[in-house]
Write a protein that holds these residues in place. Structure first.
Motif, short mmCIF file in Angstrom:
data_model
loop_
_atom_site.label_atom_id
_atom_site.label_comp_id
_atom_site.label_asym_id
_atom_site.label_seq_id
_atom_site.Cartn_x
_atom_site.Cartn_y
_atom_site.Cartn_z
N SER A 73 0.74 -1.27 -0.39
CA SER A 73 0.33 -0.16 0.02
C SER A 73 1.07 1.36 0.21
O SER A 73 2.28 1.23 0.17
CB SER A 73 -0.73 -0.04 1.24
N LEU A 74 0.51 1.73 -0.79
CA LEU A 74 1.37 3.37 -0.73
C LEU A 74 0.41 4.92 -0.24
O LEU A 74 -1.41 4.60 -0.82
CB LEU A 74 1.31 4.11 -2.19
N ILE A 75 0.42 5.01 0.44
CA ILE A 75 -0.22 6.59 1.83
C ILE A 75 0.28 7.29 1.74
O ILE A 75 1.16 8.02 1.77
CB ILE A 75 -0.34 6.04 2.75
N PHE A 76 -0.91 8.35 0.58
CA PHE A 76 -0.67 9.58 0.97
C PHE A 76 -1.09 10.69 2.27
O PHE A 76 -1.65 10.59 1.84
CB PHE A 76 -0.83 10.87 -0.18
N ILE A 77 -0.34 11.71 2.45
CA ILE A 77 -1.30 12.50 3.54
C ILE A 77 -0.76 13.97 3.27
O ILE A 77 -0.03 14.08 3.11
CB ILE A 77 -0.90 12.24 5.20
N GLU A 78 -1.70 14.18 2.70
CA GLU A 78 -1.90 16.29 1.87
C GLU A 78 -1.52 16.45 3.44
O GLU A 78 -2.99 17.07 3.88
CB GLU A 78 -3.02 16.36 0.88
N ILE A 79 -1.10 17.14 4.09
CA ILE A 79 -0.93 18.37 5.59
C ILE A 79 -1.41 19.60 4.91
O ILE A 79 -2.05 20.10 5.93
CB ILE A 79 0.62 18.08 6.11
N SER A 80 -0.80 20.07 3.83
CA SER A 80 -1.13 21.68 3.54
C SER A 80 -2.94 21.05 3.42
O SER A 80 -2.86 22.30 3.37
CB SER A 80 -0.36 21.85 2.76
N LYS A 81 -2.95 20.52 2.80
CA LYS A 81 -4.63 20.62 2.53
C LYS A 81 -5.46 20.54 3.35
O LYS A 81 -6.55 20.92 3.88
CB LYS A 81 -5.12 19.50 1.22
N PHE A 82 -5.11 19.64 4.26
CA PHE A 82 -5.39 19.69 6.13
C PHE A 82 -5.94 20.89 6.23
O PHE A 82 -6.93 21.68 6.87
CB PHE A 82 -5.17 18.45 6.92
N LEU A 83 -4.87 21.52 6.54
CA LEU A 83 -4.43 23.26 7.53
C LEU A 83 -4.99 23.85 6.33
O LEU A 83 -5.70 24.87 7.21
CB LEU A 83 -2.36 23.28 7.80
N LYS A 84 -4.94 24.17 5.19
CA LYS A 84 -5.74 25.14 4.30
C LYS A 84 -6.54 24.63 4.85
O LYS A 84 -7.79 26.32 4.85
CB LYS A 84 -5.18 25.25 3.31
N ILE B 286 -2.22 15.94 13.28
CA ILE B 286 -1.65 16.49 12.08
C ILE B 286 -1.60 18.06 12.57
O ILE B 286 -0.53 18.78 12.27
CB ILE B 286 -2.62 16.88 10.73
N ARG B 287 -2.31 18.12 13.37
CA ARG B 287 -2.89 19.87 14.45
C ARG B 287 -2.24 19.89 15.15
O ARG B 287 -1.60 20.86 15.31
CB ARG B 287 -4.04 19.82 14.67
N PHE B 288 -1.49 18.85 15.87
CA PHE B 288 -0.58 19.00 17.10
C PHE B 288 1.05 19.69 16.60
O PHE B 288 1.50 20.03 17.71
CB PHE B 288 -0.53 17.56 18.10
N ILE B 289 1.54 18.75 15.14
CA ILE B 289 2.75 19.38 15.23
C ILE B 289 2.88 20.47 14.53
O ILE B 289 3.66 21.11 14.62
CB ILE B 289 2.42 17.94 14.03
N ASP B 290 1.59 20.64 13.71
CA ASP B 290 1.17 22.08 13.19
C ASP B 290 1.03 23.48 14.34
O ASP B 290 1.86 24.20 14.11
CB ASP B 290 0.10 22.87 12.75
N SER B 291 0.74 22.63 15.43
CA SER B 291 1.17 23.64 16.81
C SER B 291 1.98 24.40 17.56
O SER B 291 2.57 25.30 17.88
CB SER B 291 -0.09 23.34 17.53
N ILE B 292 2.92 23.18 17.43
CA ILE B 292 3.88 22.54 17.55
C ILE B 292 5.12 23.47 17.00
O ILE B 292 5.88 24.71 17.17
CB ILE B 292 5.35 21.89 17.48
#
Length: 246
Positions: free
Chosen positions: A172-183, A197-203
């Motif tokens: 399996s190939l798993i892609f996480i679009e972090i920028s899309k989530f945050l925007k 994702i929210r926690f890492i962004d808060s750091i």
């Protein structure tokens, strides 16, 4: 600190080092201004998630990305390199997991991802071995939008027959679009991956979300403090980079 601030820190350290000025004083100035380091830097990410002493943090992060719950959860890791891990479930079925961060959409993905799969297939295989393969998951953390026509930020792909008559669920190939989530906020999404994702962004934004004491999030917060990173490490990171973003 965010990506640009971390790049500025390394650039200033490199320039100060080249001029044979006081690097320690320079680093101390940054440590007065910033409490945390930028987590999505490749070297920092490997230190935080690729170290055996942070195993509980890494396991929780992997389970969130892979959407594992209950008896399907990964419960221990064997680190084979700084970038790839072998993971075990409670069923003791050995599987392999690799993870990468992609910062910019400036190179093709198909060839590198196929290469990852091929490398996995032949790892630890010898002449005469069974052709059966272990489960393998490759994770790409994308800091840009890649699947622009999809509203989802998590994408899982399998090797599949073109007429969908057969799927290899082991690969399996798993892609996480972090920028899309945050925007796009995804406020309705309270999944464990969304919390991560929210926690890492808060750091990265110097405003950590309040967490329970001794939780995996609080453990990562403690590890990500800028004061934990030595002068030697920061100078090494700064001097091995020849070009910095403007």
């Amino acid at each position: 600190m965010n990506k640009e601030q971390y790049a500025r820190l390394l650039k200033d350290i490199r320039d100060t080092h080249k001029q044979e000025d006081d690097v320690s004083a320079h680093i101390a100035n940054y440590k007065d201004r910033f409490k945390y380091i930028y987590i999505y830097n490749d070297s920092i990410f490997k230190l935080l998630f690729g170290a055996p002493e942070n195993e509980s943090v890494t396991i929780d992060f992997f389970n969130a990305i892979l959407e594992r719950t209950g008896s399907d959860c990964i419960d221990n890791l064997t680190y084979t390199t700084t970038t790839k891990e072998e993971a075990s479930s409670r069923h003791q079925q050995l599987e392999r997991i690799s993870i990468e961060i992609q910062h910019e959409d400036n190179k093709p993905y198909c060839d590198p991802l196929i290469l990852h799969s091929i490398k996995h297939q032949v790892t630890n295989k010898y002449y005469g071995d069974s052709l059966w393969t272990q489960d393998f998951s490759h994770i790409e953390l994308l800091l840009f939008d890649n699947f622009t026509n999809s509203k989802n930020y998590r994408h899982c792909e399998f090797f599949e027959h073109e007429e969908k008559q057969y799927s290899n669920l082991k690969q399996s190939l798993i892609f996480i679009e972090i920028s899309k989530f945050l925007k796009n906020n995804y406020a309705y999404d309270q999944s464990h991956l969304a919390q991560w994702i929210r926690f890492i962004d808060s750091i990265n934004n110097e405003s950590p979300i309040e967490t329970l004491k001794n939780s995996v999030f609080s453990q990562l917060e403690e590890k990500a403090k800028l004061c934990n990173f030595t002068k030697d490490f920061l100078v090494s990171e700064a001097t091995k980079i020849s070009i910095f973003p403007s």
